[in-house]
Design an enzyme around this catalytic site. Structure first.
Site, short mmCIF file in Angstrom:
data_model
loop_
_atom_site.label_atom_id
_atom_site.label_comp_id
_atom_site.label_asym_id
_atom_site.label_seq_id
_atom_site.Cartn_x
_atom_site.Cartn_y
_atom_site.Cartn_z
N THR A 269 -18.17 -24.30 31.16
CA THR A 269 -17.95 -22.86 31.36
C THR A 269 -16.53 -22.54 31.83
O THR A 269 -16.15 -21.38 31.91
CB THR A 269 -18.92 -22.28 32.41
N CYS B 124 -11.58 -6.62 -11.55
CA CYS B 124 -10.17 -6.23 -11.52
C CYS B 124 -9.32 -7.16 -12.38
O CYS B 124 -9.43 -7.11 -13.60
CB CYS B 124 -9.68 -6.11 -10.09
N HIS C 41 -13.69 -2.54 -7.73
CA HIS C 41 -14.21 -3.63 -6.89
C HIS C 41 -15.61 -3.29 -6.37
O HIS C 41 -15.74 -2.71 -5.29
CB HIS C 41 -13.29 -3.85 -5.68
N ILE D 12 0.77 -12.37 23.58
CA ILE D 12 1.80 -11.38 23.94
C ILE D 12 1.57 -10.08 23.16
O ILE D 12 1.62 -8.99 23.70
CB ILE D 12 3.21 -11.94 23.63
N GLU E 210 -17.67 -5.18 -5.04
CA GLU E 210 -18.00 -5.98 -3.84
C GLU E 210 -17.76 -5.22 -2.54
O GLU E 210 -18.39 -5.51 -1.53
CB GLU E 210 -17.23 -7.30 -3.85
N GLN F 98 -9.30 -7.78 -16.48
CA GLN F 98 -8.09 -7.78 -17.30
C GLN F 98 -7.97 -9.10 -18.09
O GLN F 98 -7.58 -9.10 -19.25
CB GLN F 98 -6.86 -7.55 -16.41
N1 GLN Z 1 -2.97 -7.51 -10.52
C1 GLN Z 1 -3.82 -6.58 -11.19
C2 GLN Z 1 -3.31 -5.15 -11.08
O1 GLN Z 1 -2.53 -4.85 -10.19
C3 GLN Z 1 -5.25 -6.69 -10.67
C4 GLN Z 1 -5.39 -6.33 -9.23
C5 GLN Z 1 -6.68 -6.83 -8.61
O2 GLN Z 1 -7.32 -7.74 -9.12
N2 GLN Z 1 -7.06 -6.26 -7.48
O3 GLN Z 1 -3.69 -4.32 -11.86
#
Ligand code: GLN
Length: 538
Positions: free
Chosen positions: A189, A382, A508, A150, A510, A386
Site C-alpha cells: 500500500t 474510410c 466511421h 509538472i 465505430e 477508398q
Molecule cells: N486518408 C483518407 C482521407 O483523408 C482516409 C481518412 C480516414 O481513414 N480516416 O480521406
C-alpha cells in the site's frame, strides 16, 4: 438539484483505467436516474489529439460536432449511450490558446497574465460550463496524467480551488495501484500512501480512493489505507482486474462506489441502480457460441488502442449475435499477392481499417482483393473504403494505375480525389471533413437491411472522397453507391453485387456503437461472417 462536480485523479502509475472508472461511476449514477456527463482534461499542449500519430495516444475519437478528441470519450459514449461534444475534452493547448487570445484582445489590459489566476480560471470555466450551460446533475471530470506530473499542476490547482469554493457540491476520487509482490506474496500500500501525500501537498484531500489490484484486498489492507490517507474505510474501493471493461460498473456497484458518492454529497437514495439491460449484454457476451475470427488489417497493428472503437464495436456486435469475435491483427504492409492467402485463410470476415498516408496501402488493397474474390464478408472504413474503390478500379475496371491523389497525386485515374473545399486548406488541425453528416441509403442494399431505415447520420474524418466522374463505370461493373450525402452528393457507401456482404463506408460507424446501441453495420457484418463460417465448415 444543483450540479455536483466529481474529480477523478490518478496516482502511482498511468494506464490504471481512470476513464473506465469514471465511465462506470457515471453509468451507476445514470442508472439511478441522474443526468451525467464526463469530461477529460488532457495536460498536453496540442490543441487537440487530431494531429497526433496514433502510436502516441491511440485512436483519435470524433464527436457529432466534429471535435477530434481523446479515446476516453469513446468509453464515455459506449457506457452512457449519450453523445459527447467538444466541451467534453479540453487540452492545455486549448486553455492557453483562449487565454492568449483574450490577452491579445486586451481583456486583461494592464495586468500580468499568470498561471494563477488566469490559466486556472480558464480551466475552472471549462469544467463549470458543463453544469452551468447543460445543467447536468453530475459532471465527472477526469484529470489526465498522474499526480506529480509538472504539466498537470494547473489542473490539480484548479480542482483545489473548486473544492474550496464548492465544498458540498464536489468531491475527489483518487485512483491508485496496489502492486502485488509475487516473491513475498504481498500486496503493497505504500505507493498509494505516497500518492495521496503528493495530492495533500497540493492541497487536495481525496474523499474516495479506488485501488486497482490483481488480488482481493483484505479488510486489514483497506483499514491501513484508510488510516494513512484520512478516508473512511467504506471509501476505500477495490477495483480488481476483470475480463472485460464492461464488468467494471457491476464491480463498482458491488463495492458501492455510487453509494459512497451519493452519501458524501448528501443526496438521498433508495433503490439499486437499474442495470438490467447492461446485465443482459454481459450475459449475451458470456453465452457467445463458437469463436469467429475477423482480420483487422491496419498499419498501427502493434498498438491495439489505435483501433479502440473498432475493437469495442466488435464486442457489442459479437454479444448481439452471441458469437465470440476474435480479432486477427494483420499488419497491412505484410499483405501481398503472395502472402494474402496465408495471412487471411481462416478468417470469416475482413475489416480494412481507416488511416492516412501511403504506408500499408498496397497491403490493404491486396486484402480487399482477397475478400472480394473469395467472397469473404468485408467492411472497409474510410481509407478502407477508398482502398476497395481503388482495388475495383485496378482489377475490375482495368484501370491499372488507379489511385487516390493522397498517395499518388499524378495518377491518371484519380478514383479517390481531394474534396473541392479541402483544396485551399493549408492548416492541419481540425480542418478535415469532420463530424456528423447525413446519408441517404438505397433500398435493396445490404446496408438498408442493416439499418432498416433510409436516412442515417454518421461521423466523418477525411479529406478525400470517391470521384463521382467514375460512378457510371463502377455501377455498370457491379460496384454500387448505396449511400449518398443528400446535400453534397458525396458517395458515403459502396457495395459490390454478387458478393454476400461487401460494404465500404466513407464514415466511421465505430464511433457510434454503444453497449445499449450496438452499431447495425457491425452487427450485420458479424452476422454475415458467422453465416460465412457456417457454410464453409466442411
Ligand atoms: N486518408 C483518407 C482521407 O483523408 C482516409 C481518412 C480516414 O481513414 N480516416 O480521406
Amino acid at each position: 438539484m444543483n450540479t455536483k462536480y466529481i474529480f477523478v485523479t490518478g496516482g502511482v502509475s498511468s494506464s490504471l483505467g481512470k476513464g473506465i472508472i469514471s465511465a462506470s461511476l457515471a453509468k451507476l449514477l445514470q442508472a439511478r436516474g441522474y443526468s451525467v456527463t464526463i469530461q477529460k482534461l488532457d495536460p498536453y499542449i496540442n490543441i487537440d489529439p487530431g494531429t497526433l500519430n496514433p502510436y502516441e495516444h491511440g485512436e483519435c475519437y470524433v464527436t457529432d460536432d466534429g471535435a477530434e478528441t481523446d479515446l476516453d470519450l469513446g468509453h464515455y459514449e459506449r457506457f452512457l449511450n449519450v453523445p459527447t461534444s467538444q466541451a467534453n475534452n479540453v487540452t492545455t493547448g486549448r486553455i492557453y490558446q483562449s487565454v492568449i487570445e483574450k490577452e491579445r484582445r486586451g481583456d486583461y489590459l494592464g495586468k500580468t497574465v499568470q498561471i494563477i489566476p488566469h490559466i486556472t480560471d480558464e480551466i475552472k470555466h471549462r469544467i463549470k460550463i458543463l453544469g452551468n450551460k447543460y445543467k447536468y446533475d453530475f459532471v465527472i471530470t477526469e484529470i489526465g496524467g498522474t499526480v506529480g506530473d509538472i504539466e498537470s499542476l494547473p489542473y490539480i490547482e484548479a480542482v483545489r480551488q473548486l473544492r474550496w469554493e464548492m465544498p458540498d457540491e464536489s468531491l475527489v476520487i483518487h485512483l491508485t495501484l496496489v502492486p502485488y509482490l509475487a516473491a513475498s506474496g504481498e500486496l503493497k500500500t505504500k505507493p498509494t500512501q505516497h500518492s495521496v501525500k503528493l495530492l495533500l501537498e497540493n492541497g487536495i484531500q481525496p474523499d474516495i480512493l479506488v485501488l486497482r489490484t490483481e488480488h482481493e484486498l483484505s479488510k486489514e489492507i483497506r483499514a491501513k489505507v484508510a488510516r494513512f490517507c484520512n478516508v473512511d474505510i467504506k471509501s476505500v474501493i477495490q477495483s480488481i482486474d476483470v475480463s472485460t471493461i464492461y464488468e467494471v460498473p457491476i464491480k463498482m456497484s458491488e463495492e458501492e462506489l455510487d453509494v459512497q458518492v451519493l452519501s458524501k454529497l448528501k443526496i438521498s437514495f433508495k433503490d439499486k441502480p437499474e442495470l438490467k439491460q447492461w446485465k443482459t449484454f454481459l450475459q449475451k457476451r458470456q453465452n457467445a457460441k463458437e469463436p469467429i475470427e475477423i482480420a483487422l488489417v491496419g498499419k498501427y497493428i502493434e498498438l491495439h488502442d489505435a483501433y479502440k472503437s473498432i475493437v469495442e464495436s466488435f464486442e457489442h456486435a459479437g454479444a448481439t449475435n452471441e458469437v465470440k469475435v476474435k480479432i486477427k491483427w494483420v499488419v497491412a504492409e505484410k499483405v501481398t499477392r503472395k502472402t494474402a492467402g496465408d495471412l487471411l485463410k481462416n478468417v470469416s470476415g475482413i475489416l480494412v481499417a481507416p488511416g492516412f498516408g501511403l504506408r500499408g496501402v498496397e497491403g490493404k488493397i491486396q486484402a480487399v482483393k482477397y475478400a472480394r474474390e473469395n467472397k469473404i464478408p468485408f467492411l472497409g472504413i474510410c481509407l478502407g473504403m477508398q482502398c476497395a474503390v481503388i482495388e475495383f478500379a485496378r482489377n475490375v475496371l482495368n484501370l491499372q494505375e488507379a489511385h487516390s491523389t493522397e498517395m499518388l497525386p499524378t495518377t491518371p485515374h484519380p478514383v479517390i480525389d481531394i474534396m473541392e473545399e479541402q483544396k485551399s486548406i493549408t492548416n492541419m488541425g481540425g480542418t478535415m471533413r469532420l463530424g456528423s453528416y447525413s446519408c441517404k441509403i438505397k433500398k435493396n442494399s445490404n446496408v438498408f437491411k442493416a439499418y432498416n431505415q433510409d436516412l442515417i447520420d454518421e461521423r466523418h474524418r477525411h479529406r478525400y472522397e470517391f470521384n463521382n466522374t467514375y460512378q457510371d463505370e463502377y455501377e455498370k461493373a457491379g460496384m454500387k453507391a448505396t449511400g449518398i450525402n443528400p446535400d453534397s452528393n458525396l458517395v458515403e457507401i459502396i457495395e459490390i453485387e454478387n458478393h454476400p456482404w461487401f460494404v465500404g463506408v466513407q464514415f466511421h460507424p465505430e464511433y457510434k456503437s454503444t453497449v445499449l446501441n450496438p452499431h447495425p453495420l457491425f452487427v450485420s457484418f458479424i452476422a454475415a461472417a458467422y453465416k460465412y463460417k457456417q457454410s464453409n465448415k466442411n
